[in-house]
Design a protein around this motif. Structure first.
Motif, PDB file in Angstrom:
ATOM      1  N   GLY A  66      -5.534   4.984  10.751  1.00 14.49           N
ATOM      2  CA  GLY A  66      -5.493   3.523  10.810  1.00 14.49           C
ATOM      3  C   GLY A  66      -6.844   2.862  10.654  1.00 14.49           C
ATOM      4  N   SER A  67      -7.888   3.491  11.160  1.00 14.82           N
ATOM      5  CA  SER A  67      -9.224   2.884  11.090  1.00 14.82           C
ATOM      6  C   SER A  67      -9.765   2.817   9.659  1.00 14.82           C
ATOM      7  CB  SER A  67     -10.202   3.658  11.976  1.00 14.82           C
ATOM      8  OG  SER A  67     -10.360   4.975  11.488  1.00 14.82           O
ATOM      9  N   LEU A  68      -9.146   3.537   8.735  1.00 15.91           N
ATOM     10  CA  LEU A  68      -9.598   3.519   7.339  1.00 15.91           C
ATOM     11  C   LEU A  68      -8.982   2.386   6.534  1.00 15.91           C
ATOM     12  CD1 LEU A  68      -9.497   7.330   6.537  1.00 15.91           C
ATOM     13  CD2 LEU A  68     -11.471   5.936   7.157  1.00 15.91           C
ATOM     14  N   TYR A  69      -7.980   1.704   7.100  1.00 18.95           N
ATOM     15  CA  TYR A  69      -7.267   0.635   6.407  1.00 18.95           C
ATOM     16  C   TYR A  69      -7.532  -0.702   7.087  1.00 18.95           C
ATOM     17  CZ  TYR A  69      -4.685   4.491   4.246  1.00 18.95           C
ATOM     18  OH  TYR A  69      -4.348   5.618   3.551  1.00 18.95           O
ATOM     19  N   GLN A  70      -7.237  -1.811   6.379  1.00 17.39           N
ATOM     20  CA  GLN A  70      -7.340  -3.152   6.952  1.00 17.39           C
ATOM     21  C   GLN A  70      -6.058  -3.926   6.658  1.00 17.39           C
ATOM     22  OE1 GLN A  70     -10.989  -5.168   5.894  1.00 17.39           O
ATOM     23  NE2 GLN A  70     -12.268  -3.538   6.736  1.00 17.39           N
ATOM     24  N   SER A  71      -5.990  -5.156   7.128  1.00 17.95           N
ATOM     25  CA  SER A  71      -4.760  -5.943   6.995  1.00 17.95           C
ATOM     26  C   SER A  71      -4.357  -6.189   5.543  1.00 17.95           C
ATOM     27  CB  SER A  71      -4.892  -7.276   7.734  1.00 17.95           C
ATOM     28  OG  SER A  71      -5.960  -8.025   7.175  1.00 17.95           O
ATOM     29  N   ASN A  72      -5.332  -6.195   4.636  1.00 19.57           N
ATOM     30  CA  ASN A  72      -5.022  -6.427   3.224  1.00 19.57           C
ATOM     31  C   ASN A  72      -4.905  -5.124   2.422  1.00 19.57           C
ATOM     32  OD1 ASN A  72      -7.750  -5.842   3.334  1.00 19.57           O
ATOM     33  ND2 ASN A  72      -8.329  -7.353   1.792  1.00 19.57           N
ATOM     34  N   SER A  73      -4.899  -3.976   3.110  1.00 17.08           N
ATOM     35  CA  SER A  73      -4.760  -2.679   2.438  1.00 17.08           C
ATOM     36  C   SER A  73      -3.315  -2.475   1.990  1.00 17.08           C
ATOM     37  CB  SER A  73      -5.150  -1.549   3.386  1.00 17.08           C
ATOM     38  OG  SER A  73      -6.496  -1.637   3.759  1.00 17.08           O
ATOM     39  N   MET A  74      -3.156  -1.751   0.888  1.00 17.81           N
ATOM     40  CA  MET A  74      -1.819  -1.467   0.365  1.00 17.81           C
ATOM     41  C   MET A  74      -1.686   0.016   0.036  1.00 17.81           C
ATOM     42  SD  MET A  74       0.191  -3.151  -2.872  1.00 17.81           S
ATOM     43  CE  MET A  74       0.310  -4.750  -2.100  1.00 17.81           C
ATOM     44  N   LEU A  75      -0.534   0.582   0.411  1.00 18.12           N
ATOM     45  CA  LEU A  75      -0.190   1.969   0.100  1.00 18.12           C
ATOM     46  C   LEU A  75       1.045   1.975  -0.776  1.00 18.12           C
ATOM     47  CD1 LEU A  75      -0.088   5.123   0.578  1.00 18.12           C
ATOM     48  CD2 LEU A  75       1.282   4.612   2.611  1.00 18.12           C
ATOM     49  N   SER A  76       0.982   2.699  -1.892  1.00 17.62           N
ATOM     50  CA  SER A  76       2.169   3.010  -2.694  1.00 17.62           C
ATOM     51  C   SER A  76       2.415   4.495  -2.505  1.00 17.62           C
ATOM     52  CB  SER A  76       1.946   2.701  -4.173  1.00 17.62           C
ATOM     53  OG  SER A  76       1.761   1.327  -4.359  1.00 17.62           O
ATOM     54  N   PHE A  77       3.553   4.834  -1.928  1.00 15.74           N
ATOM     55  CA  PHE A  77       3.874   6.217  -1.616  1.00 15.74           C
ATOM     56  C   PHE A  77       5.196   6.561  -2.275  1.00 15.74           C
ATOM     57  CE2 PHE A  77       5.293   9.864   0.724  1.00 15.74           C
ATOM     58  CZ  PHE A  77       4.141  10.535   1.063  1.00 15.74           C
ATOM     59  N   GLU A  78       5.126   7.351  -3.351  1.00 19.39           N
ATOM     60  CA  GLU A  78       6.327   7.744  -4.082  1.00 19.39           C
ATOM     61  C   GLU A  78       7.178   6.523  -4.442  1.00 19.39           C
ATOM     62  OE1 GLU A  78       7.426  10.896  -5.233  1.00 19.39           O
ATOM     63  OE2 GLU A  78       5.328  11.350  -4.815  1.00 19.39           O
ATOM     64  N   GLY A  79       6.529   5.449  -4.894  1.00 19.08           N
ATOM     65  CA  GLY A  79       7.237   4.271  -5.367  1.00 19.08           C
ATOM     66  C   GLY A  79       7.550   3.231  -4.304  1.00 19.08           C
ATOM     67  N   GLN A  80       7.336   3.546  -3.034  1.00 21.94           N
ATOM     68  CA  GLN A  80       7.528   2.575  -1.961  1.00 21.94           C
ATOM     69  C   GLN A  80       6.181   1.935  -1.638  1.00 21.94           C
ATOM     70  OE1 GLN A  80       9.190   5.372   0.986  1.00 21.94           O
ATOM     71  NE2 GLN A  80      10.937   3.967   1.086  1.00 21.94           N
ATOM     72  N   THR A  81       6.183   0.622  -1.346  1.00 22.26           N
ATOM     73  CA  THR A  81       4.937  -0.086  -1.082  1.00 22.26           C
ATOM     74  C   THR A  81       4.870  -0.535   0.372  1.00 22.26           C
ATOM     75  OG1 THR A  81       4.897  -0.848  -3.366  1.00 22.26           O
ATOM     76  CG2 THR A  81       3.492  -2.014  -1.820  1.00 22.26           C
ATOM     77  N   PHE A  82       3.689  -0.365   0.975  1.00 19.51           N
ATOM     78  CA  PHE A  82       3.445  -0.735   2.372  1.00 19.51           C
ATOM     79  C   PHE A  82       2.145  -1.528   2.428  1.00 19.51           C
ATOM     80  CE2 PHE A  82       5.799   3.146   2.038  1.00 19.51           C
ATOM     81  CZ  PHE A  82       6.872   2.940   2.885  1.00 19.51           C
ATOM     82  N   MET A  83       2.148  -2.618   3.221  1.00 20.89           N
ATOM     83  CA  MET A  83       0.987  -3.503   3.296  1.00 20.89           C
ATOM     84  C   MET A  83       0.520  -3.605   4.741  1.00 20.89           C
ATOM     85  SD  MET A  83      -0.652  -5.695   1.226  1.00 20.89           S
ATOM     86  CE  MET A  83      -1.677  -7.122   1.280  1.00 20.89           C
ATOM     87  N   GLY A  84      -0.788  -3.474   4.954  1.00 24.08           N
ATOM     88  CA  GLY A  84      -1.364  -3.635   6.278  1.00 24.08           C
ATOM     89  C   GLY A  84      -1.419  -2.337   7.073  1.00 24.08           C
ATOM     90  N   VAL A  85      -2.314  -2.312   8.041  1.00 25.37           N
ATOM     91  CA  VAL A  85      -2.588  -1.099   8.817  1.00 25.37           C
ATOM     92  C   VAL A  85      -1.326  -0.557   9.483  1.00 25.37           C
ATOM     93  CG1 VAL A  85      -3.921  -0.134  10.741  1.00 25.37           C
ATOM     94  CG2 VAL A  85      -4.964  -1.845   9.250  1.00 25.37           C
ATOM     95  N   GLU A  86      -0.624  -1.418  10.220  1.00 27.31           N
ATOM     96  CA  GLU A  86       0.531  -0.954  10.999  1.00 27.31           C
ATOM     97  C   GLU A  86       1.611  -0.356  10.105  1.00 27.31           C
ATOM     98  OE1 GLU A  86       3.849  -2.966  13.856  1.00 27.31           O
ATOM     99  OE2 GLU A  86       1.767  -3.602  14.160  1.00 27.31           O
ATOM    100  N   SER A  87       1.923  -1.026   9.021  1.00 32.70           N
ATOM    101  CA  SER A  87       2.959  -0.565   8.096  1.00 32.70           C
ATOM    102  C   SER A  87       2.559   0.768   7.442  1.00 32.70           C
ATOM    103  CB  SER A  87       3.198  -1.638   7.032  1.00 32.70           C
ATOM    104  OG  SER A  87       4.138  -1.219   6.087  1.00 32.70           O
TER     105      SER A  87
END
Length: 166
Positions: A66-87
């Protein structure tokens, strides 16, 4: 034929890059020409340190990423998208395996000059072993690292992960 020539050319390029790195030289293409020497080495060193830290943390305890990400960070994981540290952390912690071991086979790091002068793009390829599985899966992951607001270190702005199943 053509495909064989391309493979041979790519193999030769890879070998010459390895030789160049072993000689201490480094070159990275920049927006206004070629970035040489210390600046290119700096991006490679940051990329290498990030890759080692990220995957050792992931393999030990994904919740600590979690410490490597911020609120405006985005993850695309196998076609699914997640935004923000918690997600993002919720997705990574919820992956359906208990143990994981990443074996990084290669990585490349480049400065991104156009948008963020100090940002870094990191491409990682490797193998993934989960739980008691004996057959590793191949994966690719790309990180776009932006400088922290205080200028001390970097955070993951974009993270894209794919298994290479083909």
């Amino acid at each position: 034929g053509g495909a064989l020539e391309v493979r041979s050319h790519l193999r030769q390029e890879g070998a010459s890059r390895k030789q160049e790195r072993h000689r201490g030289g480094s070159r990275a293409a920049g927006l206004f020409g070629v970035v040489e020497g210390d600046m290119a080495d700096q991006y490679q060193q940051i990329g290498e340190a990030f890759v080692k830290h990220y995957y050792s943390t992931f393999d030990a305890n994904r919740a600590n990423l979690g410490s490597l990400y911020q609120s405006n960070s985005m993850l695309s994981f196998e076609g699914q998208t997640f935004m923000g540290v918690e997600s993002i952390v919720q997705k990574l912690v919820g992956l359906p395996f208990q143990r994981v071991q990443h074996q990084v086979t290669s990585y490349d790091a480049q400065p991104v000059v156009a948008a963020q002068p100090n940002s870094i793009l990191v491409l990682v390829s490797g193998h993934l072993l989960v739980d008691e599985e004996n057959n590793p899966m191949k994966f690719s992951q790309i990180f776009h690292l932006l400088p922290n607001a205080g200028g001390n270190g970097y955070f993951v702005h974009n993270d894209m992960f794919r298994l290479n199943l083909a």
